[in-house]
Design an enzyme around this catalytic site. Structure first.
Site, short mmCIF file in Angstrom:
data_model
loop_
_atom_site.label_atom_id
_atom_site.label_comp_id
_atom_site.label_asym_id
_atom_site.label_seq_id
_atom_site.Cartn_x
_atom_site.Cartn_y
_atom_site.Cartn_z
N ASP A 91 -3.02 -11.08 15.68
CA ASP A 91 -3.54 -10.93 17.05
C ASP A 91 -2.40 -10.60 18.02
O ASP A 91 -1.61 -9.72 17.77
CB ASP A 91 -4.31 -12.18 17.47
N GLU A 191 -4.84 1.61 17.13
CA GLU A 191 -6.21 1.13 16.96
C GLU A 191 -7.21 2.06 17.65
O GLU A 191 -6.92 2.70 18.66
CB GLU A 191 -6.33 -0.29 17.52
#
Length: 297
Positions: A91, A191
């Site tokens: 994360d 991403e």
């Protein structure tokens, strides 16, 4: 016995060699240690541990609710049973740069081969959802710099993920990819790329390896291995695929039992007991037990 025969150092060396090989590495996402063993048996290059999957297993959405301890525990459990290198979704690093440093060292200790840190605001959101936001570039660079400085094993791979495209556009994603590579990231994870052209643009911008996330139902076109190879991607992850397959099969099975009153019609769709026992290595446990416990005069 049902444990890894390669050391963490050996797995990291294999991962580094693979990233430098010019071929595409395939890392399906494991949703538990048993599925990691299946990934190895099927001949894949490595195992991915998705933050979304770890959250889902706990019955939580992927919005930064899991803790470093929960993630490190699952990483350790998976690393213990497979010879494949593993990369973990860390994360945002679970806090500020000092927290990022601790995250790197705990995940090093778990036995995996690398991790990725992203540039989202903490708490984060799934990378393929709308409404996410990113920190400024300087803050993100400090996270990556802290991760690189904290690792003790230079072979441990630090990957930098940028979610900037969905927030600020492709030009910003490219700028950040360059900055993160300059900060010492070994691998760039852009991403929510839309298509092969987006990956081509990242490949042209940085000299370090790049990662493609082929998650279903997201913002990215599901590109084939051959297409990803052709645009210079070094690593592809399939983060939630196995969990989605397993949960769909489980849901179908439960509905069938409720409707039919028996699981008899489902048996042919199940993994046979002998195949499960073979995957678990029952025979190796028996042989080991006999060698150290049973004896005859």
């Amino acid at each position: 016995m049902s444990h890894a025969t390669r050391s963490a150092a050996e797995k990291r060396a294999v991962f580094r060699t693979g990233l430098a090989s010019g071929r595409l590495l395939r890392f399906p996402g494991a949703f538990n240690p048993l599925s990691a063993k299946l990934i190895q048996r099927r001949g894949y290059d490595g195992v991915y541990l998705s933050g979304a999957v770890i959250s889902a297993e706990l019955g939580l959405p992927d919005i930064g609710l899991t803790t470093l301890t929960e993630v490190a525990d699952r990483a350790r459990q998976v690393a213990r049973v497979t010879d494949l290198p593993g990369i973990v979704d860390a994360d945002t690093g679970f806090g500020e740069p000092m927290n990022v440093a601790r995250t790197v060292q705990l995940l090093e200790d778990s036995g995996v081969a690398g991790l990725h840190i992203e540039d989202q605001v903490n708490p984060k959101r799934c990378g393929h959802l709308d409404g996410k936001d990113v920190v400024d570039t300087a803050t993100a660079v400090r996270r990556i710099s802290a991760a690189v400085a904290a690792r003790r094993d230079p072979s441990f791979v630090i990957a930098a993920r940028t979610d900037a495209k969905a927030v600020h556009g492709m030009a910003e994603a490219i700028t950040r990819a360059k900055a993160y590579a300059d900060a010492g990231a070994d691998l760039i994870f852009p991403e929510a790329m839309a298509d092969a052209k987006d990956f081509e643009a990242i490949r042209a911008a940085v000299d370090v390896p790049i990662l493609a996330n082929m998650t279903e139902f997201g913002k990215s076109e599901l590109l084939s291995v051959s297409t990803l190879e052709s645009v210079g991607v070094n690593l592809v992850i399939y983060p939630v695929t196995l969990l989605r397959l397993a949960m769909h099969a489980a849901d179908t099975g439960l509905a069938t039992i409720a409707a039919e009153g028996t699981q008899e019609s489902l048996v042919d769709a199940m993994q046979h007991r002998r195949d499960l026992y073979d995957l678990l290595g029952y025979e190796s446990y028996r042989a080991f037990d006999e060698s150290v416990f049973d004896f005859r005069l």
